[in-house]
Design an enzyme around this catalytic site. Structure first.
Site, PDB file in Angstrom:
ATOM      1  N   HIS A 109       0.824  -1.225   0.000  1.00 13.82           N
ATOM      2  CA  HIS A 109       0.000   0.000   0.000  1.00 13.82           C
ATOM      3  C   HIS A 109       0.847   1.260   0.000  1.00 13.82           C
ATOM      4  CE1 HIS A 109      -2.044  -2.963   2.887  1.00 13.82           C
ATOM      5  NE2 HIS A 109      -2.718  -3.083   1.746  1.00 13.82           N
ATOM      6  N   HIS A 111       0.880   4.494   2.176  1.00 14.84           N
ATOM      7  CA  HIS A 111       0.354   5.002   3.437  1.00 14.84           C
ATOM      8  C   HIS A 111       0.487   6.520   3.492  1.00 14.84           C
ATOM      9  CE1 HIS A 111      -0.197   1.199   5.996  1.00 14.84           C
ATOM     10  NE2 HIS A 111       0.087   0.772   4.764  1.00 14.84           N
ATOM     11  N   HIS A 127      -3.631   3.865   5.604  1.00 18.95           N
ATOM     12  CA  HIS A 127      -3.632   3.891   4.137  1.00 18.95           C
ATOM     13  C   HIS A 127      -3.958   5.291   3.626  1.00 18.95           C
ATOM     14  CE1 HIS A 127      -4.527  -0.703   3.674  1.00 18.95           C
ATOM     15  NE2 HIS A 127      -3.456  -0.436   4.410  1.00 18.95           N
ATOM     16  N   HIS A 135     -11.644   0.580   2.459  1.00 15.32           N
ATOM     17  CA  HIS A 135     -10.518  -0.190   1.934  1.00 15.32           C
ATOM     18  C   HIS A 135     -11.029  -1.224   0.931  1.00 15.32           C
ATOM     19  CE1 HIS A 135      -6.738  -2.386   1.835  1.00 15.32           C
ATOM     20  NE2 HIS A 135      -7.412  -3.497   2.068  1.00 15.32           N
ATOM     21  N   HIS A 144      -9.046   2.607  -1.339  1.00 10.62           N
ATOM     22  CA  HIS A 144      -8.232   3.775  -1.033  1.00 10.62           C
ATOM     23  C   HIS A 144      -7.313   4.093  -2.225  1.00 10.62           C
ATOM     24  CE1 HIS A 144      -8.582   2.142   3.347  1.00 10.62           C
ATOM     25  NE2 HIS A 144      -9.575   3.004   3.094  1.00 10.62           N
ATOM     26  N   ASP A 147      -4.411   1.752  -2.101  1.00 10.20           N
ATOM     27  CA  ASP A 147      -4.624   0.301  -2.120  1.00 10.20           C
ATOM     28  C   ASP A 147      -4.040  -0.359  -3.374  1.00 10.20           C
ATOM     29  OD1 ASP A 147      -5.855   0.390   0.302  1.00 10.20           O
ATOM     30  OD2 ASP A 147      -7.914   0.285  -0.481  1.00 10.20           O
ATOM     31  N   HIS A 188       3.650  -5.470   3.781  1.00 12.13           N
ATOM     32  CA  HIS A 188       3.195  -6.157   5.003  1.00 12.13           C
ATOM     33  C   HIS A 188       3.657  -7.618   5.045  1.00 12.13           C
ATOM     34  CE1 HIS A 188       0.330  -3.024   6.491  1.00 12.13           C
ATOM     35  NE2 HIS A 188       0.453  -2.636   5.232  1.00 12.13           N
ATOM     36  N   ARG A 205       4.051  -4.451   9.480  1.00 14.42           N
ATOM     37  CA  ARG A 205       4.699  -3.704   8.384  1.00 14.42           C
ATOM     38  C   ARG A 205       6.168  -4.116   8.351  1.00 14.42           C
ATOM     39  NH1 ARG A 205       1.703   2.194   9.332  1.00 14.42           N
ATOM     40  NH2 ARG A 205      -0.363   1.294   9.623  1.00 14.42           N
TER      41      ARG A 205
HETATM   42 ZN    ZN Z   1      -6.596   0.530   2.040  1.00 12.25          ZN
HETATM   43 CU    CU Z   2      -0.279  -1.052   4.252  1.00 12.38          CU
END
Ligand code: ZN
Ligand code: CU
Length: 217
Positions: A109, A111, A127, A135, A144, A147, A188, A205
């Site tokens: 993602h 962030h 995010h 999400h 998002h 995403d 992640h 993370r």
């Molecule tokens: Zn997201």
């Molecule tokens: Cu993430």
């Protein structure tokens, strides 16, 4: 006195006759110019069809904007790599190459905050979600701006991803509300299920990098 009156009346008579002639000729002139005006009018009506010609030299070389995030390990992982974003026209090409991953899918993602300073990378915030929506997966109707879904590592722990996204998804333009420059790419430890709120339940993370604009070479 009579002489003066006669002279004056003579002048008047001359003037009136000549003025009448002028009046007669003038309307003729305007009546002649009127058809000329309509002719030029039709010519200008035809002209808008030709200005299409300047449209052909118009296509200017589209400027390319590139940004890159160098991914460093977080949460005691061995992840490293880079993610590049190349914007051209209304498309952003994302290319990621990472190593040091466990084989399989990993949530991937953008962030909100360009801060990877915390050991667990939680300093990068949630995010990136400029439109305040749920999400989701990158191919879903709702997701998002950050995403990017999952990135898949092979048996050697190497993951490579190339995807083209529209600038309505994410952008590198300074004036765009979904501009990702200065934010962070986070990788992640687990899989993004693309539906759990608010972040796909993708686990710790394990990699993080700030997205920085690259100066044109
Ligand atoms: Zn997201
Ligand atoms: Cu993430």
């Amino acid at each position: 006195m009579r002489n003066h009156i006669v002279l004056a009346s003579l002048f008047l008579a001359v003037c009136v006759s000549s003025c009448k002639k002028d009046e007669k000729t003038e309307p003729e002139k305007t009546s002649e110019t009127k058809p000329a005006d309509t002719k030029s009018g039709t010519e200008t009506d035809k002209q808008p069809a030709t200005p299409v010609e300047p449209a052909t030299p118009e296509p200017k070389p589209e400027t390319t904007t590139t940004a890159e995030a160098t991914i460093a390990a977080a949460s005691d992982s061995k992840v490293e790599g880079s993610v590049t974003f190349t914007m051209k026209g209304d498309s952003v090409s994302v290319h990621a190459k990472l190593s040091g991953l466990e084989p399989g899918d990993h949530g991937f993602h953008v962030h909100e905050k360009g801060d990877c300073s915390a050991p667990d990378a939680k300093s990068a915030g949630g995010h990136f979600n400029p439109h305040t929506v749920d999400h989701g997966g990158p191919e879903g109707d709702v997701h998002h701006a950050g995403d990017l879904g999952n990135i898949t590592a092979n048996e050697e722990g190497v993951a490579e991803l190339t995807v083209d996204l529209p600038t309505s998804f994410l952008s590198l333009a300074p004036d765009a509300d979904n501009n990702i420059v200065g934010r962070a790419v986070v990788v992640h430890g687990g899989v993004d299920d693309l539906k759990s709120q608010p972040s796909g339940a993708a686990g710790p993370r394990i990699g993080c990098g700030v997205i920085e604009i690259q100066k044109p070479e």
